[in-house]
Design a protein around this motif. Structure first.
Motif, mmCIF file in Angstrom:
data_model
loop_
_atom_site.group_PDB
_atom_site.id
_atom_site.type_symbol
_atom_site.label_atom_id
_atom_site.label_comp_id
_atom_site.label_asym_id
_atom_site.label_seq_id
_atom_site.Cartn_x
_atom_site.Cartn_y
_atom_site.Cartn_z
ATOM 1 N N ASN A 211 48.594 36.488 32.471
ATOM 2 C CA ASN A 211 47.511 37.165 31.785
ATOM 3 C C ASN A 211 45.977 37.236 33.074
ATOM 4 N N HIS A 212 45.780 36.311 33.538
ATOM 5 C CA HIS A 212 44.541 36.445 34.638
ATOM 6 C C HIS A 212 44.991 37.574 35.561
ATOM 7 N N TYR A 213 46.183 37.526 36.187
ATOM 8 C CA TYR A 213 46.441 38.701 37.077
ATOM 9 C C TYR A 213 46.457 40.152 36.405
ATOM 10 N N LEU A 214 46.948 40.121 35.300
ATOM 11 C CA LEU A 214 46.966 41.633 34.588
ATOM 12 C C LEU A 214 45.248 41.772 34.192
ATOM 13 N N LEU A 215 44.632 40.952 33.690
ATOM 14 C CA LEU A 215 43.373 41.107 33.210
ATOM 15 C C LEU A 215 42.410 41.603 34.618
ATOM 16 N N VAL A 216 42.737 41.028 35.583
ATOM 17 C CA VAL A 216 41.694 41.164 36.831
ATOM 18 C C VAL A 216 42.388 42.630 37.428
ATOM 19 N N LYS A 217 43.446 42.823 37.442
ATOM 20 C CA LYS A 217 44.210 44.054 37.899
ATOM 21 C C LYS A 217 43.808 45.205 36.997
ATOM 22 N N SER A 218 43.951 45.195 35.646
ATOM 23 C CA SER A 218 43.203 46.253 34.682
ATOM 24 C C SER A 218 41.974 46.740 35.303
ATOM 25 N N ALA A 219 41.015 45.606 35.157
ATOM 26 C CA ALA A 219 39.515 46.022 35.631
ATOM 27 C C ALA A 219 39.577 46.509 36.856
ATOM 28 N N VAL A 220 40.196 46.018 37.973
ATOM 29 C CA VAL A 220 39.914 46.752 39.260
ATOM 30 C C VAL A 220 40.544 48.171 39.306
ATOM 31 N N PHE A 291 40.336 50.448 49.924
ATOM 32 C CA PHE A 291 40.286 49.430 51.000
ATOM 33 C C PHE A 291 39.276 48.488 50.306
ATOM 34 N N VAL A 292 37.918 48.865 50.090
ATOM 35 C CA VAL A 292 37.162 47.806 49.693
ATOM 36 C C VAL A 292 37.357 47.004 48.488
ATOM 37 N N ILE A 293 38.019 47.673 47.351
ATOM 38 C CA ILE A 293 38.406 47.089 46.080
ATOM 39 C C ILE A 293 39.617 46.070 46.411
ATOM 40 N N GLY A 294 40.647 46.593 47.265
ATOM 41 C CA GLY A 294 41.808 45.914 47.356
ATOM 42 C C GLY A 294 41.704 44.641 48.389
ATOM 43 N N ASN A 295 40.746 45.040 49.304
ATOM 44 C CA ASN A 295 40.817 43.680 50.323
ATOM 45 C C ASN A 295 39.393 43.043 50.219
ATOM 46 N N VAL A 296 38.446 43.227 49.388
ATOM 47 C CA VAL A 296 36.931 42.429 49.136
ATOM 48 C C VAL A 296 37.072 42.236 47.631
ATOM 49 N N ILE A 297 36.868 42.952 46.526
ATOM 50 C CA ILE A 297 36.778 42.602 45.261
ATOM 51 C C ILE A 297 38.048 42.055 44.663
ATOM 52 N N ASP A 298 39.133 42.605 44.949
ATOM 53 C CA ASP A 298 40.354 42.018 44.368
ATOM 54 C C ASP A 298 40.691 40.638 44.693
ATOM 55 N N PRO A 299 40.789 40.423 45.804
ATOM 56 C CA PRO A 299 40.975 39.042 46.293
ATOM 57 C C PRO A 299 39.814 37.825 45.644
ATOM 58 N N MET A 300 38.602 38.356 45.513
ATOM 59 C CA MET A 300 37.539 37.458 45.299
ATOM 60 C C MET A 300 37.595 37.236 43.585
ATOM 61 N N LEU A 301 38.101 38.184 42.868
ATOM 62 C CA LEU A 301 38.363 38.141 41.400
ATOM 63 C C LEU A 301 39.423 37.486 41.022
ATOM 64 N N MET A 302 40.624 37.485 41.925
ATOM 65 C CA MET A 302 41.846 37.042 41.537
ATOM 66 C C MET A 302 41.753 35.558 42.107
ATOM 67 N N GLY A 303 41.064 34.886 43.047
ATOM 68 C CA GLY A 303 40.996 33.741 43.203
ATOM 69 C C GLY A 303 42.445 33.215 43.720
ATOM 70 N N HIS A 304 42.602 32.025 43.181
ATOM 71 C CA HIS A 304 43.910 31.252 43.202
ATOM 72 C C HIS A 304 44.937 31.476 42.254
ATOM 73 N N ALA A 305 44.781 32.447 41.395
ATOM 74 C CA ALA A 305 45.540 32.722 40.447
ATOM 75 C C ALA A 305 47.007 33.251 40.821
#
Length: 366
Positions: A211-220, A291-305
Motif C-alpha cells: 500500500n505504501h509503495y502504491l500510494l507513493v508511486k501514484s502520487a509521484v 531524474f529529479v523525481i525518480g532519484n530525489v523525491i521518490d526515494p525520499m518519500l519511499m523511505g525504507h518501505a
C-alpha cells in the motif's frame, strides 16, 4: 614381498551416487514449475484481474475498518454499509478510468493513422546525417511495418479493458464479502491460534508495504504526468493528455518506464513538429523532471518501505513481463515485495528473501 607405489597413491574421492528419491523430487519440482508457468500464461486474464482486485482490496480494507468504527450519534456505521460504499466508489472509479483510457486510446489510434506516413519520414530523417542512401533504406524498412495490424491489436486490447474492469469489480465485491471470515479461515488453516496470528501479521506487513509503495508511486507518477501535460500545453503540442496518461502509467514500471516515457514524449514532439530543437527541448525537460523525481523525491518519500534489490527488480520485470505482458510489468514490484516477506518467514526460503532484498538484511519491521 615387494612394495608397490600404486598402493601408496591417494585414491580419488568417491562421489556418492544421488539417491533415487532425490532425483524423483527434482523431476517433480521441474514438472510442477512447468505446470505452474503454463497455468500463469493460460489463465493470465483471470489472474491479472484477481491480482489487481487483491491490491484494490488491500488499499481500501483499512479505510473500511476505520469507517466501520465511526459513530453517527449513538449508532455505529455497519461494516456491510462501509463495504458497499467502498465497492461503489471503486466501481465508479474503475469504470470512469476505463472510459478515459478507451477514449484516449481511440484518439491515439486515430492520430496514429493520420500521422503514420509523416512519422515514418520523420524517423528516417534522423539518419540523414549518414547519407541519403541510408535514409532511404531506413524509410523502406519502416514502411514494411504493418502499422494497421499493430493498431488493430492495440484497439482489441483496449476493448478488453471493459470486461477486465467488470471482472475486477466482481472480485473486489466477493473479497469484501469474505473479509469478516478471514481470521477464522486462517485459524482453521493453521490449526493453531498463535500461527494464525503470525500469519495475519505477515499478511498485514505485506499489505502495508504494498500500500505504501502504491500510494507513493501514484502520487509521484501523477505529479510527473501533470508536468508533462503542462510542457505539452505550454508548447502548443497535440497529444498532451495521451502522453501525460502514458507517462503516469509507465512510471509504475521501475527504471525502464521513465526512460520509455521520456523517449515517447520527445519522439511525439518530433513527429508533430519535424523540429529537432523542439523535440530535444521537450526531451531534456521531461528527462530532467524524471531524474529529479525518480532519484530525489521518490526515494525520499519511499523511505525504507521498498527494500528490494535493483537486479532483482529487473529480473522480476523480465519474468512477469514475459508471462503476463505489460500488466505483469506493472505488478512485478508488488509481487516481489509479497514474495520477499513471505520467504523471510521460512528458514528454507530465507536465503531467497535475502537475495531479493536490497541490503541483504531482512528485519521484518516496517
Amino acid at each position: 614381498m615387494k612394495h608397490s607405489p600404486e598402493l601408496d597413491a591417494p585414491k580419488p574421492a568417491q562421489i556418492p551416487p544421488r539417491e533415487p528419491h532425490q532425483l524423483t523430487n527434482l523431476l517433480l519440482g521441474i514438472i510442477a514449475f512447468a505446470l505452474g508457468l503454463a497455468l500463469l500464461v493460460q489463465a493470465r486474464f483471470v489472474l491479472i484481474s484477481l491480482a489487481i482486485a487483491i491490491i484494490l482490496f488491500s488499499l481500501t480494507s483499512e479505510a473500511i475498518a476505520a469507517i466501520a468504527r465511526l459513530r453517527i450519534g449513538p449508532l455505529r456505521v455497519p461494516n456491510w454499509l462501509a463495504s458497499l460504499v467502498a465497492l461503489a466508489l471503486i466501481a465508479s472509479g474503475l469504470l470512469t478510468l476505463s472510459a478515459v483510457l478507451l477514449a484516449q486510446a481511440n484518439a491515439v489510434v486515430t492520430m496514429a493513422v493520420s500521422y503514420a506516413a509523416p512519422a515514418q519520414k520523420a524517423v528516417a530523417s534522423l539518419f540523414a546525417w549518414m547519407g541519403a542512401d541510408v535514409e532511404q533504406a531506413v524509410l523502406a524498412s519502416i514502411q514494411k511495418i504493418d502499422v494497421a495490424r499493430y493498431l488493430s491489436a492495440l484497439a482489441g486490447q483496449a476493448s478488453s479493458l471493459l470486461s477486465a474492469t467488470v471482472l475486477i469489480i466482481l472480485f473486489v465485491g466477493f473479497l469484501f464479502a469474505e473479509r469478516l471470515w478471514f481470521p477464522a479461515k486462517l485459524a482453521s488453516l493453521t490449526g493453531d491460534e498463535t500461527r494464525a496470528e503470525h500469519a495475519a501479521r505477515v499478511v498485514g506487513r505485506i499489505m502495508r508495504r504494498v500500500n505504501h509503495y502504491l500510494l507513493v508511486k501514484s502520487a509521484v507518477s501523477l505529479a510527473t504526468g501533470i508536468v508533462v501535460w503542462a510542457v505539452f500545453r505550454i508548447g502548443g503540442y497535440e497529444l498532451a493528455a495521451p502522453v501525460a496518461i502514458l507517462t503516469f502509467a509507465l512510471n509504475f514500471i521501475p527504471s525502464v518506464g521513465s526512460i520509455v516515457a521520456t523517449a515517447i514524449a520527445g519522439l511525439a514532439v518530433y513527429i508533430l513538429t519535424q523540429d529537432p530543437a523542439s523535440a530535444l527541448t521537450v526531451f531534456a525537460i521531461c528527462g530532467g523532471v524524471q531524474f529529479v523525481i525518480g532519484n530525489v523525491i521518490d526515494p525520499m518519500l519511499m523511505g525504507h518501505a521498498l527494500r528490494l534489490s535493483s537486479f532483482g527488480i529487473i529480473i522480476s520485470l523480465a519474468f512477469w513481463g514475459a508471462v503476463w505482458g505489460l500488466p505483469g510489468m506493472f505488478l512485478a514490484v508488488p509481487i516481489m515485495v509479497a514474495l520477499m516477506i513471505a520467504c523471510a518467514q521460512s528458514p528454507a526460503l530465507r536465503p531467497l528473501a535475502v537475495m531479493l532484498s536490497r541490503e541483504g538484511r531482512i528485519d521484518g519491521e516496517d
